[in-house]
Design an enzyme around this catalytic site. Structure first.
Site, PDB file in Angstrom:
ATOM      1  N   ARG A  36       0.825  -1.222   0.000  1.00 54.76           N
ATOM      2  CA  ARG A  36       0.000   0.000   0.000  1.00 54.76           C
ATOM      3  C   ARG A  36       0.847   1.255   0.000  1.00 54.76           C
ATOM      4  O   ARG A  36       0.586   2.190  -0.753  1.00 54.76           O
ATOM      5  CB  ARG A  36      -0.965   0.016   1.189  1.00 54.76           C
ATOM      6  CG  ARG A  36      -2.123  -0.938   1.042  1.00 54.76           C
ATOM      7  CD  ARG A  36      -3.065  -0.880   2.217  1.00 54.76           C
ATOM      8  NE  ARG A  36      -2.315  -1.085   3.455  1.00 54.76           N
ATOM      9  CZ  ARG A  36      -2.572  -0.478   4.603  1.00 54.76           C
ATOM     10  NH1 ARG A  36      -3.559   0.377   4.713  1.00 54.76           N
ATOM     11  NH2 ARG A  36      -1.848  -0.726   5.678  1.00 54.76           N
ATOM     12  N   ASN A  78      -6.118  -2.856   1.928  1.00 52.15           N
ATOM     13  CA  ASN A  78      -6.014  -4.298   2.092  1.00 52.15           C
ATOM     14  C   ASN A  78      -7.411  -4.891   2.155  1.00 52.15           C
ATOM     15  O   ASN A  78      -8.338  -4.270   2.693  1.00 52.15           O
ATOM     16  CB  ASN A  78      -5.280  -4.645   3.382  1.00 52.15           C
ATOM     17  CG  ASN A  78      -3.786  -4.406   3.288  1.00 52.15           C
ATOM     18  OD1 ASN A  78      -3.226  -4.336   2.203  1.00 52.15           O
ATOM     19  ND2 ASN A  78      -3.143  -4.287   4.435  1.00 52.15           N
TER      20      ASN A  78
END
Length: 89
Positions: free
Chosen positions: A18, A36
């Site tokens: 990320r 996520n």
């Protein structure tokens, strides 16, 4: 300008995915978000110049520790009001 929705499969959680995608998109002046998923995959929407989106995705394939085995990709409607790239939790 286009907007794409992605689901990334593979070793994509617990490896800085990320943060790495966030930094790449900020550097390329793309907008959207990344988060996520509970199944171990990562979901993202990325909006901007198509060649810059391709650059960001190519960068993710060549980043240490990250191992993308499959990507589900779909072009979706552009959000003209979106002005930033965010990491969702």
């Amino acid at each position: 300008m286009i907007r794409k929705h992605y689901i990334f499969h593979g070793r994509v959680q617990g490896v800085g995915f990320r943060v790495t995608l966030y930094q790449a998109c900020m550097r390329l002046k793309l907008t959207g978000w990344v988060r996520n998923l509970y199944d171990g995959n990562v979901e993202a929407c990325i909006q901007g110049d198509p060649s810059k989106i391709e650059q960001a995705i190519a960068y993710m394939y060549n980043t240490r520790y990250i191992k993308i085995t499959k990507v589900d990709e779909e072009e979706i409607a552009v959000l003209p009001s979106e002005k930033s790239f965010d990491m969702k939790y």
